[in-house]
Design a protein around this motif. Structure first.
Motif, mmCIF file in Angstrom:
data_model
loop_
_atom_site.group_PDB
_atom_site.id
_atom_site.type_symbol
_atom_site.label_atom_id
_atom_site.label_comp_id
_atom_site.label_asym_id
_atom_site.label_seq_id
_atom_site.Cartn_x
_atom_site.Cartn_y
_atom_site.Cartn_z
ATOM 1 N N ILE A 6 0.844 -1.203 0.000
ATOM 2 C CA ILE A 6 0.000 0.000 0.000
ATOM 3 C C ILE A 6 0.878 1.252 0.000
ATOM 4 C CG2 ILE A 6 -1.714 1.322 1.307
ATOM 5 C CD1 ILE A 6 -2.814 -1.426 2.281
ATOM 6 N N LYS A 7 1.930 1.237 0.815
ATOM 7 C CA LYS A 7 2.828 2.395 0.864
ATOM 8 C C LYS A 7 3.539 2.615 -0.472
ATOM 9 C CE LYS A 7 3.583 2.384 5.830
ATOM 10 N NZ LYS A 7 4.528 2.163 6.934
ATOM 11 N N SER A 8 3.955 1.531 -1.111
ATOM 12 C CA SER A 8 4.617 1.692 -2.407
ATOM 13 C C SER A 8 3.618 2.145 -3.469
ATOM 14 C CB SER A 8 5.317 0.404 -2.832
ATOM 15 O OG SER A 8 4.384 -0.610 -3.104
ATOM 16 N N ALA A 9 2.359 1.731 -3.336
ATOM 17 C CA ALA A 9 1.320 2.195 -4.265
ATOM 18 C C ALA A 9 1.100 3.699 -4.105
ATOM 19 C CB ALA A 9 0.019 1.447 -4.022
ATOM 20 N N GLN A 10 1.248 4.193 -2.882
ATOM 21 C CA GLN A 10 1.111 5.623 -2.647
ATOM 22 C C GLN A 10 2.212 6.382 -3.397
ATOM 23 O OE1 GLN A 10 1.835 6.919 1.400
ATOM 24 N NE2 GLN A 10 0.775 8.850 1.082
ATOM 25 N N VAL A 11 3.430 5.898 -3.303
ATOM 26 C CA VAL A 11 4.553 6.549 -3.989
ATOM 27 C C VAL A 11 4.342 6.502 -5.498
ATOM 28 C CG1 VAL A 11 7.034 6.415 -4.411
ATOM 29 C CG2 VAL A 11 6.154 6.087 -2.100
ATOM 30 N N GLN A 12 3.912 5.342 -6.014
ATOM 31 C CA GLN A 12 3.687 5.204 -7.452
ATOM 32 C C GLN A 12 2.587 6.152 -7.926
ATOM 33 O OE1 GLN A 12 2.814 1.047 -7.777
ATOM 34 N NE2 GLN A 12 4.967 0.433 -7.848
ATOM 35 N N ALA A 13 1.528 6.276 -7.144
ATOM 36 C CA ALA A 13 0.431 7.172 -7.522
ATOM 37 C C ALA A 13 0.900 8.623 -7.517
ATOM 38 C CB ALA A 13 -0.755 6.984 -6.578
ATOM 39 N N MET A 14 1.758 8.971 -6.563
ATOM 40 C CA MET A 14 2.304 10.336 -6.528
ATOM 41 C C MET A 14 3.141 10.610 -7.768
ATOM 42 S SD MET A 14 3.581 11.347 -2.743
ATOM 43 C CE MET A 14 3.193 10.178 -1.489
ATOM 44 N N LYS A 15 4.017 9.667 -8.098
ATOM 45 C CA LYS A 15 4.893 9.847 -9.256
ATOM 46 C C LYS A 15 4.102 9.893 -10.558
ATOM 47 C CE LYS A 15 9.077 7.828 -7.295
ATOM 48 N NZ LYS A 15 10.025 6.691 -7.348
ATOM 49 N N ALA A 16 3.030 9.102 -10.628
ATOM 50 C CA ALA A 16 2.223 9.047 -11.856
ATOM 51 C C ALA A 16 1.241 10.213 -11.948
ATOM 52 C CB ALA A 16 1.456 7.727 -11.914
ATOM 53 N N GLY A 17 1.026 10.913 -10.846
ATOM 54 C CA GLY A 17 0.083 12.028 -10.840
ATOM 55 C C GLY A 17 -1.365 11.579 -10.854
ATOM 56 N N ASP A 18 -1.621 10.354 -10.402
ATOM 57 C CA ASP A 18 -2.974 9.781 -10.357
ATOM 58 C C ASP A 18 -3.648 10.226 -9.053
ATOM 59 O OD1 ASP A 18 -5.266 8.293 -10.470
ATOM 60 O OD2 ASP A 18 -4.264 6.386 -10.893
ATOM 61 N N LYS A 19 -4.337 11.351 -9.106
ATOM 62 C CA LYS A 19 -4.897 11.957 -7.899
ATOM 63 C C LYS A 19 -5.989 11.109 -7.252
ATOM 64 C CE LYS A 19 -3.772 16.654 -9.175
ATOM 65 N NZ LYS A 19 -4.245 18.003 -9.425
ATOM 66 N N ASP A 20 -6.825 10.474 -8.071
ATOM 67 C CA ASP A 20 -7.910 9.666 -7.504
ATOM 68 C C ASP A 20 -7.363 8.450 -6.758
ATOM 69 O OD1 ASP A 20 -9.780 11.415 -8.538
ATOM 70 O OD2 ASP A 20 -10.053 10.261 -10.391
ATOM 71 N N ARG A 21 -6.420 7.754 -7.372
ATOM 72 C CA ARG A 21 -5.824 6.587 -6.714
ATOM 73 C C ARG A 21 -5.045 7.017 -5.475
ATOM 74 N NH1 ARG A 21 -4.830 1.255 -7.482
ATOM 75 N NH2 ARG A 21 -2.855 0.416 -6.777
ATOM 76 N N VAL A 25 -5.626 5.645 -1.696
ATOM 77 C CA VAL A 25 -4.542 5.001 -0.948
ATOM 78 C C VAL A 25 -4.285 5.752 0.352
ATOM 79 C CG1 VAL A 25 -2.075 4.454 -0.981
ATOM 80 C CG2 VAL A 25 -3.489 3.969 -2.984
ATOM 81 N N ARG A 26 -4.324 7.059 0.312
ATOM 82 C CA ARG A 26 -4.140 7.841 1.545
ATOM 83 C C ARG A 26 -5.258 7.574 2.538
ATOM 84 N NH1 ARG A 26 -1.963 13.548 -0.971
ATOM 85 N NH2 ARG A 26 0.242 12.978 -0.935
ATOM 86 N N LEU A 27 -6.472 7.386 2.029
ATOM 87 C CA LEU A 27 -7.601 7.047 2.883
ATOM 88 C C LEU A 27 -7.366 5.701 3.575
ATOM 89 C CD1 LEU A 27 -10.416 8.161 3.629
ATOM 90 C CD2 LEU A 27 -11.330 6.769 1.789
ATOM 91 N N ILE A 28 -6.858 4.735 2.831
ATOM 92 C CA ILE A 28 -6.543 3.419 3.403
ATOM 93 C C ILE A 28 -5.487 3.565 4.491
ATOM 94 C CG2 ILE A 28 -5.478 1.183 2.929
ATOM 95 C CD1 ILE A 28 -6.689 1.410 0.071
ATOM 96 N N LEU A 29 -4.428 4.307 4.209
ATOM 97 C CA LEU A 29 -3.364 4.484 5.189
ATOM 98 C C LEU A 29 -3.851 5.202 6.441
ATOM 99 C CD1 LEU A 29 -0.402 5.309 2.788
ATOM 100 C CD2 LEU A 29 -0.687 3.240 4.158
ATOM 101 N N ALA A 30 -4.770 6.143 6.271
ATOM 102 C CA ALA A 30 -5.333 6.843 7.429
ATOM 103 C C ALA A 30 -6.142 5.876 8.292
ATOM 104 C CB ALA A 30 -6.206 8.004 6.967
#
Length: 150
Positions: A6-21, A25-30
């Motif tokens: 999940i944490k690596s998916a957060q980094v990937q989503a940040m790098k890809a600029g995928d705001k919805d994902r 993912v941030r909601l899951i981590l919270a």
């Protein structure tokens, strides 16, 4: 292990600029952080993957209920947003058992505990949750257990 995914998916989503994902993912981590805080005072703490799966399953259940309510209320755009979050959450869950596999597991547990009627449903559900809780949708399993015992 799931938490690291999940944490690596957060980094990937940040790098890809995928705001919805990224938001999902941030909601899951919270939610995981909230659960970790709750468990600080617990006497016994289950292993990390068990905690993560419980949180994710609870989130999936909430999203499904929200989708049903939004669709019945005519709010398709909100239902679509919830569905997108649901898809992200489900991507982190272990593969779920099929209905046939679930029925087979129920039958073996039923024979093992000697369940004969609906009165024994609690015993079967307890063993099913203990053994297969992370890979079985317990709300669907409840109906299957009831059908198997009646």
């Amino acid at each position: 292990m799931i938490r690291e995914t999940i944490k690596s998916a957060q980094v990937q989503a940040m790098k890809a600029g995928d705001k919805d994902r990224l938001a999902a993912v941030r909601l899951i981590l919270a939610k995981l952080k909230d659960r970790d805080i709750e468990l600080r005072t617990a006497s016994s703490v289950p292993d990390d993957d068990t905690i993560v799966v419980e949180v994710l399953q609870r989130m999936v259940k909430q999203r499904r209920e929200s989708i049903d309510m939004f669709k019945s209320g005519g709010r398709e755009e909100l239902a679509a947003k919830e569905q997108a979050e649901l898809d992200v959450i489900e991507s982190f869950l272990p593969a779920q058992m099929t209905e046939e596999e679930t029925k087979a597991a129920i039958e073996s547990i039923k024979a093992e505990v000697g369940a004969a009627s609906v009165k024994d449903m609690g015993k079967v559900m307890a063993v099913l949750k203990e053994r297969h809780g992370s890979v079985v949708d317990m709300s669907k399993a409840s109906g299957l257990v009831k059908a198997a015992l009646s």
